[in-house]
Design a protein around this motif. Structure first.
Motif, mmCIF file in Angstrom:
data_model
loop_
_atom_site.group_PDB
_atom_site.id
_atom_site.type_symbol
_atom_site.label_atom_id
_atom_site.label_comp_id
_atom_site.label_asym_id
_atom_site.label_seq_id
_atom_site.Cartn_x
_atom_site.Cartn_y
_atom_site.Cartn_z
ATOM 1 N N GLU A 39 0.832 -1.210 0.000
ATOM 2 C CA GLU A 39 0.000 0.000 0.000
ATOM 3 C C GLU A 39 0.865 1.258 0.000
ATOM 4 O O GLU A 39 0.597 2.210 -0.719
ATOM 5 N N ARG A 40 1.904 1.243 0.785
ATOM 6 C CA ARG A 40 2.834 2.387 0.837
ATOM 7 C C ARG A 40 3.456 2.616 -0.543
ATOM 8 O O ARG A 40 3.535 3.743 -1.037
ATOM 9 N N LYS A 41 3.855 1.534 -1.223
ATOM 10 C CA LYS A 41 4.475 1.653 -2.549
ATOM 11 C C LYS A 41 3.490 2.285 -3.530
ATOM 12 O O LYS A 41 3.851 3.134 -4.341
ATOM 13 N N MET A 42 2.214 1.854 -3.447
ATOM 14 C CA MET A 42 1.206 2.396 -4.366
ATOM 15 C C MET A 42 1.007 3.894 -4.110
ATOM 16 O O MET A 42 0.899 4.677 -5.047
ATOM 17 N N LEU A 43 0.973 4.268 -2.818
ATOM 18 C CA LEU A 43 0.774 5.697 -2.490
ATOM 19 C C LEU A 43 1.972 6.535 -2.978
ATOM 20 O O LEU A 43 1.793 7.629 -3.511
ATOM 21 N N ASP A 44 3.196 5.981 -2.835
ATOM 22 C CA ASP A 44 4.391 6.698 -3.303
ATOM 23 C C ASP A 44 4.356 6.855 -4.820
ATOM 24 O O ASP A 44 4.713 7.892 -5.371
ATOM 25 N N HIS A 45 3.930 5.796 -5.483
ATOM 26 C CA HIS A 45 3.846 5.791 -6.943
ATOM 27 C C HIS A 45 2.879 6.882 -7.416
ATOM 28 O O HIS A 45 3.156 7.620 -8.367
ATOM 29 N N ILE A 46 1.753 6.996 -6.710
ATOM 30 C CA ILE A 46 0.758 8.024 -7.041
ATOM 31 C C ILE A 46 1.356 9.417 -6.832
ATOM 32 O O ILE A 46 1.226 10.300 -7.680
ATOM 33 N N ALA A 47 2.087 9.584 -5.722
ATOM 34 C CA ALA A 47 2.704 10.886 -5.419
ATOM 35 C C ALA A 47 3.688 11.292 -6.518
ATOM 36 O O ALA A 47 3.692 12.432 -6.986
ATOM 37 N N GLU A 48 4.488 10.304 -6.979
ATOM 38 C CA GLU A 48 5.491 10.586 -8.025
ATOM 39 C C GLU A 48 4.849 11.082 -9.318
ATOM 40 O O GLU A 48 5.412 11.889 -10.036
ATOM 41 N N LEU B 160 -4.930 13.501 -2.868
ATOM 42 C CA LEU B 160 -5.039 12.309 -3.727
ATOM 43 C C LEU B 160 -4.784 11.025 -2.935
ATOM 44 O O LEU B 160 -5.479 10.021 -3.111
ATOM 45 N N GLN B 161 -3.782 11.126 -2.053
ATOM 46 C CA GLN B 161 -3.477 9.921 -1.262
ATOM 47 C C GLN B 161 -4.670 9.563 -0.369
ATOM 48 O O GLN B 161 -4.975 8.392 -0.183
ATOM 49 N N HIS B 162 -5.341 10.579 0.135
ATOM 50 C CA HIS B 162 -6.532 10.325 0.954
ATOM 51 C C HIS B 162 -7.617 9.626 0.109
ATOM 52 O O HIS B 162 -8.225 8.646 0.541
ATOM 53 N N LEU B 163 -7.832 10.144 -1.099
ATOM 54 C CA LEU B 163 -8.863 9.533 -1.973
ATOM 55 C C LEU B 163 -8.510 8.082 -2.302
ATOM 56 O O LEU B 163 -9.354 7.190 -2.230
ATOM 57 N N ASN C 231 1.887 12.619 -9.636
ATOM 58 C CA ASN C 231 0.864 13.666 -9.496
ATOM 59 C C ASN C 231 1.315 14.980 -10.125
ATOM 60 O O ASN C 231 2.320 15.559 -9.717
ATOM 61 N N GLU C 232 0.560 15.436 -11.111
ATOM 62 C CA GLU C 232 0.911 16.718 -11.748
ATOM 63 C C GLU C 232 -0.098 17.808 -11.390
ATOM 64 O O GLU C 232 -0.155 18.855 -12.018
ATOM 65 N N GLY C 233 -0.958 17.559 -10.411
ATOM 66 C CA GLY C 233 -1.927 18.575 -9.964
ATOM 67 C C GLY C 233 -3.150 18.628 -10.862
ATOM 68 O O GLY C 233 -3.229 17.878 -11.845
ATOM 69 N N PRO C 234 -4.132 19.425 -10.579
ATOM 70 C CA PRO C 234 -4.073 20.458 -9.543
ATOM 71 C C PRO C 234 -4.286 19.951 -8.110
ATOM 72 O O PRO C 234 -4.094 20.713 -7.175
ATOM 73 N N PHE C 235 -4.639 18.682 -7.930
ATOM 74 C CA PHE C 235 -4.836 18.211 -6.553
ATOM 75 C C PHE C 235 -3.513 18.129 -5.805
ATOM 76 O O PHE C 235 -2.490 17.767 -6.378
ATOM 77 N N GLU C 236 -3.545 18.430 -4.508
ATOM 78 C CA GLU C 236 -2.398 18.208 -3.627
ATOM 79 C C GLU C 236 -2.180 16.697 -3.518
ATOM 80 O O GLU C 236 -3.162 15.937 -3.508
ATOM 81 N N THR C 237 -0.933 16.280 -3.371
ATOM 82 C CA THR C 237 -0.637 14.853 -3.211
ATOM 83 C C THR C 237 -1.373 14.270 -2.002
ATOM 84 O O THR C 237 -1.928 13.168 -2.063
ATOM 85 N N SER C 238 -1.426 15.029 -0.908
ATOM 86 C CA SER C 238 -2.081 14.496 0.310
ATOM 87 C C SER C 238 -3.575 14.247 0.054
ATOM 88 O O SER C 238 -4.140 13.274 0.535
#
Ligand code: PEP
Ligand code: MN
Length: 357
Positions: free
Chosen positions: A51-60, A71-74, A62-69
């Protein structure tokens, strides 16, 4: 912006929603497949590292406009829903579940059908103390048309210095009284190695609250052709209770009755807290008959009648209570057993209430 442009954007948004919907469900399908592979190989469904790997992958990515936090919550919510989906699949598969079998299981106790819609009473002394004591209770029960006699031969006591029951001699007494008074007997068995012998003497194996998660005992009871009365553990959740029943059914024995007997809470006014809502919950979740033990849940003689009424009103298939010819000298549970005159008035008052036919 013109009205037409607004309509155009709204229509694009609808399309994106549908794409998201399809993708979320596509993801759910994959999660289900992964869940079944994990189940087969006995691997835990929840994998925090993955799960942590998937969240990191999403963060990497992310080009916005949503904040990474944000998106990670969603995504965390989506992951959680996926995990629940796997769990749902699991409960669907439970043999005791209503999802697996729509019709109520009816357990035949020597012609008394538990779960057929007629509510019954199961009574008898806490512990088998002597032939005379059991006979006195059985005779009183017979007078009132009751056949389901309970009595403990093996008593799982909190203290090792308390009366532990007569053991095999207790089972022999029960068998003799059952034959003489035409009763069906229910008695607790505490050790898997006693099951084989016990089935020769008794009609129903009781598994007590303290043994609800004695898995070897559950498996042993599941391997014989005898009805089982399974009591809820002292601090067991409904889910744990259902899984304990599943242990028995999974070994081939589906003649099970569940018994709510109160759970441990901070309340001290009663010996345990009778979880009355467990009755309809268990009846919704499983197809098994559900009983209520008013003696051990309350630990109070003055509460036996009102709680028995509540149990009948809420739809319990049977009510269980303890009766002793002379409770003051009983070797166990002397504070809450009824004497014989109280037993008669208990039945009279239940009948007068219209709740017991
Ligand atoms: C019993 O029914 O005799 C008994 C000991 O109850 P429990 O296992 O619910 O405490
Ligand atoms: Mn008792």
């Amino acid at each position: 912006m013109s009205n037409e442009q607004l309509e155009q954007l709204r229509s694009e948004l609808d399309d994106v929603n549908l794409k998201l919907l399809a993708l979320i469900n596509q993801r759910a399908g994959l999660v289900q497949k992964i869940g079944s592979v994990k189940r087969e190989s006995g691997v835990n469904r929840f994998d925090p590292v993955r799960e942590r790997k998937m969240l990191d992958h999403i963060a990497e990515h992310n080009e916005g406009p949503f904040e990474t936090s944000t998106l990670q919550h969603l995504f965390k919510q989506i992951f959680k829903a996926g995990l629940e989906l796997q769990e749902d699949d699991n409960s669907k598969a439970l043999l005791v579940s209503r999802k697996k079998q729509q019709n109520n299981t009816i357990v035949d106790l020597g012609g008394e059908l538990i779960g057929d819609g007629q509510q019954r009473l199961i009574m008898g002394p806490c512990a088998v103390e002597s032939y005379e004591q059991v006979t006195a209770v059985a005779k009183a029960m017979k007078e009132r048309g009751l056949k389901l006699l309970r009595g403990g031969a093996f008593k799982p006591r909190t203290s090792p210095y308390d009366f532990q029951g007569l053991g095999l001699e207790g089972l022999q007494i029960l068998k003799r009284v059952a034959e003489e008074q035409d009763m069906v007997v229910i008695s607790e068995i505490v050790s898997p190695s006693d099951i084989e012998t016990a089935v020769e003497y008794i009609d129903v194996i009781q598994i007590g609250a303290r043994n609800m998660q004695n898995f070897e005992l559950l498996k042993a009871a599941g391997s014989v052709n005898k009805p089982v009365l399974l009591k809820r553990g002292l601090s067991a959740t409904i889910e744990e209770f259902i899984h304990a029943a599943e242990y028995i059914v999974s070994k081939g024995n589906s003649q099970i009755m569940l018994c709510e007997r109160g759970i441990r809470t901070y309340e001290k006014a009663t010996r345990n807290t009778l979880d009355i809502s467990a009755v309809p919950i268990l009846k919704q979740e499983t197809h098994l008959p559900v009983l209520v033990d008013v003696t051990h849940s309350t630990g109070r003689r003055d509460l036996l009648l009102p709680t028995a009424k509540a149990a009948l009103a809420i739809g319990a298939d049977a009510v269980m209570a303890e009766v002793h010819p002379d409770p003051a000298v009983a070797l166990s549970d002397s504070a809450q057993q009824m004497d014989i005159p109280t037993f008669h008035s208990f039945i009279d008052q239940l009948k007068e209430s219209g709740l017991y036919k």
